[in-house]
Design a protein around this motif. Structure first.
Motif, PDB file in Angstrom:
ATOM      1  N   GLU A  26      55.628  57.859   4.294  1.00 19.22           N
ATOM      2  CA  GLU A  26      56.425  58.337   6.010  1.00 19.22           C
ATOM      3  C   GLU A  26      57.550  57.071   5.993  1.00 19.22           C
ATOM      4  N   ILE A  27      57.969  56.060   4.902  1.00 21.44           N
ATOM      5  CA  ILE A  27      59.321  55.104   4.711  1.00 21.44           C
ATOM      6  C   ILE A  27      59.460  56.011   3.859  1.00 21.44           C
ATOM      7  N   LYS A  28      60.989  55.957   3.933  1.00 18.48           N
ATOM      8  CA  LYS A  28      62.825  56.272   2.725  1.00 18.48           C
ATOM      9  C   LYS A  28      63.308  55.539   3.280  1.00 18.48           C
ATOM     10  N   VAL A  29      63.494  55.077   1.969  1.00 14.21           N
ATOM     11  CA  VAL A  29      64.798  53.604   1.833  1.00 14.21           C
ATOM     12  C   VAL A  29      66.270  55.032   1.273  1.00 14.21           C
ATOM     13  N   ASN A  30      67.330  54.931   1.518  1.00 14.05           N
ATOM     14  CA  ASN A  30      67.814  55.604   0.293  1.00 14.05           C
ATOM     15  C   ASN A  30      67.566  57.135   0.051  1.00 14.05           C
ATOM     16  N   ASN A  31      66.489  57.261   0.894  1.00 12.83           N
ATOM     17  CA  ASN A  31      66.457  58.870   0.091  1.00 12.83           C
ATOM     18  C   ASN A  31      65.097  59.365  -1.133  1.00 12.83           C
ATOM     19  N   VAL A  32      64.719  57.132  -1.068  1.00 10.82           N
ATOM     20  CA  VAL A  32      62.922  57.083  -1.737  1.00 10.82           C
ATOM     21  C   VAL A  32      62.426  56.811  -1.224  1.00 10.82           C
ATOM     22  N   THR A  33      61.531  58.079  -1.444  1.00  8.25           N
ATOM     23  CA  THR A  33      59.622  57.256  -0.763  1.00  8.25           C
ATOM     24  C   THR A  33      59.224  56.370  -1.474  1.00  8.25           C
ATOM     25  N   LEU A  34      58.764  55.299  -0.222  1.00  6.72           N
ATOM     26  CA  LEU A  34      58.479  53.730  -0.855  1.00  6.72           C
ATOM     27  C   LEU A  34      56.528  54.062  -0.264  1.00  6.72           C
ATOM     28  N   ARG A  35      56.449  52.959  -1.253  1.00  5.68           N
ATOM     29  CA  ARG A  35      54.423  53.247  -1.018  1.00  5.68           C
ATOM     30  C   ARG A  35      54.402  51.881  -0.292  1.00  5.68           C
ATOM     31  N   ARG A  36      54.667  51.076  -0.061  1.00  5.11           N
ATOM     32  CA  ARG A  36      54.587  49.611  -0.369  1.00  5.11           C
ATOM     33  C   ARG A  36      55.843  49.267   1.013  1.00  5.11           C
ATOM     34  N   SER A  37      55.003  48.251   1.874  1.00  2.00           N
ATOM     35  CA  SER A  37      56.232  47.846   3.303  1.00  2.00           C
ATOM     36  C   SER A  37      56.636  46.805   3.007  1.00  2.00           C
ATOM     37  N   ASP A  38      55.990  46.218   1.711  1.00  2.50           N
ATOM     38  CA  ASP A  38      57.057  44.743   1.508  1.00  2.50           C
ATOM     39  C   ASP A  38      57.973  44.755   0.839  1.00  2.50           C
ATOM     40  N   HIS A  40      61.988  45.226   0.074  1.00  2.00           N
ATOM     41  CA  HIS A  40      63.327  44.288   0.463  1.00  2.00           C
ATOM     42  C   HIS A  40      63.919  45.304   0.719  1.00  2.00           C
ATOM     43  N   VAL A  41      65.278  45.505   2.079  1.00  2.00           N
ATOM     44  CA  VAL A  41      65.646  46.167   2.185  1.00  2.00           C
ATOM     45  C   VAL A  41      66.886  45.769   3.067  1.00  2.00           C
ATOM     46  N   ASP A  42      68.187  45.864   2.745  1.00  2.00           N
ATOM     47  CA  ASP A  42      69.501  45.071   3.526  1.00  2.00           C
ATOM     48  C   ASP A  42      69.912  46.122   4.460  1.00  2.00           C
ATOM     49  N   PRO A  43      68.962  45.438   6.065  1.00  2.00           N
ATOM     50  CA  PRO A  43      69.615  46.723   7.433  1.00  2.00           C
ATOM     51  C   PRO A  43      70.436  47.186   7.461  1.00  2.00           C
ATOM     52  N   GLU A  44      71.877  46.554   7.069  1.00  2.00           N
ATOM     53  CA  GLU A  44      73.230  46.349   7.069  1.00  2.00           C
ATOM     54  C   GLU A  44      73.512  47.876   6.119  1.00  2.00           C
ATOM     55  N   ARG A  45      73.166  47.984   5.207  1.00  2.00           N
ATOM     56  CA  ARG A  45      74.033  48.966   4.444  1.00  2.00           C
ATOM     57  C   ARG A  45      72.832  49.727   4.132  1.00  2.00           C
ATOM     58  N   ASP A  46      71.505  49.905   3.617  1.00  2.00           N
ATOM     59  CA  ASP A  46      70.202  50.816   3.678  1.00  2.00           C
ATOM     60  C   ASP A  46      70.148  51.814   4.610  1.00  2.00           C
ATOM     61  N   GLU A  47      69.699  52.860   4.091  1.00  2.00           N
ATOM     62  CA  GLU A  47      69.514  54.164   5.257  1.00  2.00           C
ATOM     63  C   GLU A  47      68.115  54.220   5.118  1.00  2.00           C
ATOM     64  N   ILE A  48      67.087  53.341   6.440  1.00  2.00           N
ATOM     65  CA  ILE A  48      65.768  53.673   6.524  1.00  2.00           C
ATOM     66  C   ILE A  48      66.021  54.709   7.265  1.00  2.00           C
ATOM     67  N   ILE A  49      64.742  55.791   6.828  1.00  2.00           N
ATOM     68  CA  ILE A  49      63.701  56.794   7.793  1.00  2.00           C
ATOM     69  C   ILE A  49      62.481  56.445   7.757  1.00  2.00           C
ATOM     70  N   TYR A  50      62.144  56.326   9.283  1.00  2.00           N
ATOM     71  CA  TYR A  50      60.687  55.491   9.322  1.00  2.00           C
ATOM     72  C   TYR A  50      60.160  57.369   9.963  1.00  2.00           C
ATOM     73  N   LYS A  51      59.282  57.914   9.566  1.00  2.00           N
ATOM     74  CA  LYS A  51      58.616  58.704  10.282  1.00  2.00           C
ATOM     75  C   LYS A  51      59.542  59.973  10.915  1.00  2.00           C
ATOM     76  N   GLY A  52      60.527  60.592   9.663  1.00  2.00           N
ATOM     77  CA  GLY A  52      61.246  61.081   9.957  1.00  2.00           C
ATOM     78  C   GLY A  52      62.626  60.433  11.016  1.00  2.00           C
ATOM     79  N   GLU A  53      62.751  59.283  11.098  1.00  2.00           N
ATOM     80  CA  GLU A  53      64.152  58.973  12.228  1.00  2.00           C
ATOM     81  C   GLU A  53      64.140  57.998  11.645  1.00  2.00           C
ATOM     82  N   LYS A  54      65.699  58.191  11.682  1.00  2.00           N
ATOM     83  CA  LYS A  54      66.629  57.258  11.576  1.00  2.00           C
ATOM     84  C   LYS A  54      66.397  56.480  12.027  1.00  2.00           C
TER      85      LYS A  54
END
Ligand code: URA
Length: 232
Positions: A26-38, A40-54
């Motif tokens: 249920e977490i996508k970063v730049n359209n790639v689905t993650l399988r782990r929550s650890d 690392h992302v860049d909050p200023e640049r990456d697009e993070i979708i959690y449960k369908g919400e940006k």
């Protein structure tokens, strides 16, 4: 920043909820689905979708609340309802606290934030941030009372207040008072020092930020970008 930290910091999920959401895809970063929550992302640049919400990342949150009667300005209290109780669940995880205190029966503008440095700055006595209150009092204010309230008055503990600005309405039993400090029950004690009694008190501005007249008592909203700048 780890994605679970990011989700926690915006109040979207706790760490364990983030881990479960990642396992469920249920977490996508730049359209790639993650399988782990650890991850690392860049909050200023990456697009993070959690449960369908940006997810929109903000380092700090600033909230304007129109405080109703009967709530204490604290983060928690064993007996009383607190101003935090008026916010939705997601904001309760963010470590928000009221920036200064209003008495339980004082109404109006209170700012809640998790920006400790910013809050410290606006509350520091040396910065003299003006706070304006609408008041009503039991007895008519005489000219000499107004002069004493404005020019510094000795409170019950011997403290002499700094200059205040006071404007009274017709009849001199109501008006606006602006003070630049925040001693315990200050305005009530100032009026007591001229043998009067406050019967209504509402904060209508804090620095350059005015209470939004469209907020009903108990309602809140995040500060606009412009207001955030004024706060900082
Ligand atoms: N002065 C008071 O007496 N009470 C408040 O809540 C704020 C200022």
């Amino acid at each position: 920043m780890r994605v679970d930290k990011l989700l926690t910091s915006v109040g979207a999920a706790s760490r364990s909820e983030a881990a479960k959401a990642a396992a469920r895809g249920e977490i996508k970063v730049n359209n790639v689905t993650l399988r782990r929550s650890d991850v690392h992302v860049d909050p200023e640049r990456d697009e993070i979708i959690y449960k369908g919400e940006k997810i929109v990342y903000k380092e700090f949150v600033y909230i304007m609340l129109n405080k109703p009667d009967g709530y204490v300005s604290a983060t928690d209290d064993p007996q009383e309802k607190t101003v935090l109780d008026l916010l939705p669940e997601k904001y309760k995880r963010l470590g928000l606290f009221p920036c200064g205190r209003l008495d339980k029966n004082t109404l109006g503008l209170i700012i809640l934030t998790n920006d400790g440095t910013g809050a410290h700055r606006v509350l520091a006595p040396k910065n003299h941030v003006p706070k304006t209150y609408r008041f009503e009092c039991e007895c008519k204010l005489e000219d000499k009372d107004i002069e004493m309230l404005a020019n510094g008055i000795t409170l019950d503990d011997g403290y002499v207040t700094k200059d205040a600005v006071i404007k009274t309405d017709d009849g001199a039993k109501s008006g606006d008072i602006t003070i630049t400090e925040g001693k315990y029950h200050q305005i009530k004690r100032m009026f007591a020092a001229v043998n009067n009694r406050i019967t209504y008190l509402e904060r209508v501005s804090f620095g350059d930020i005015a209470l939004d007249g469209s907020l009903e008592r108990g309602e809140w909203r995040e500060l606009t970008q412009q207001e955030e700048k004024l706060f900082k």
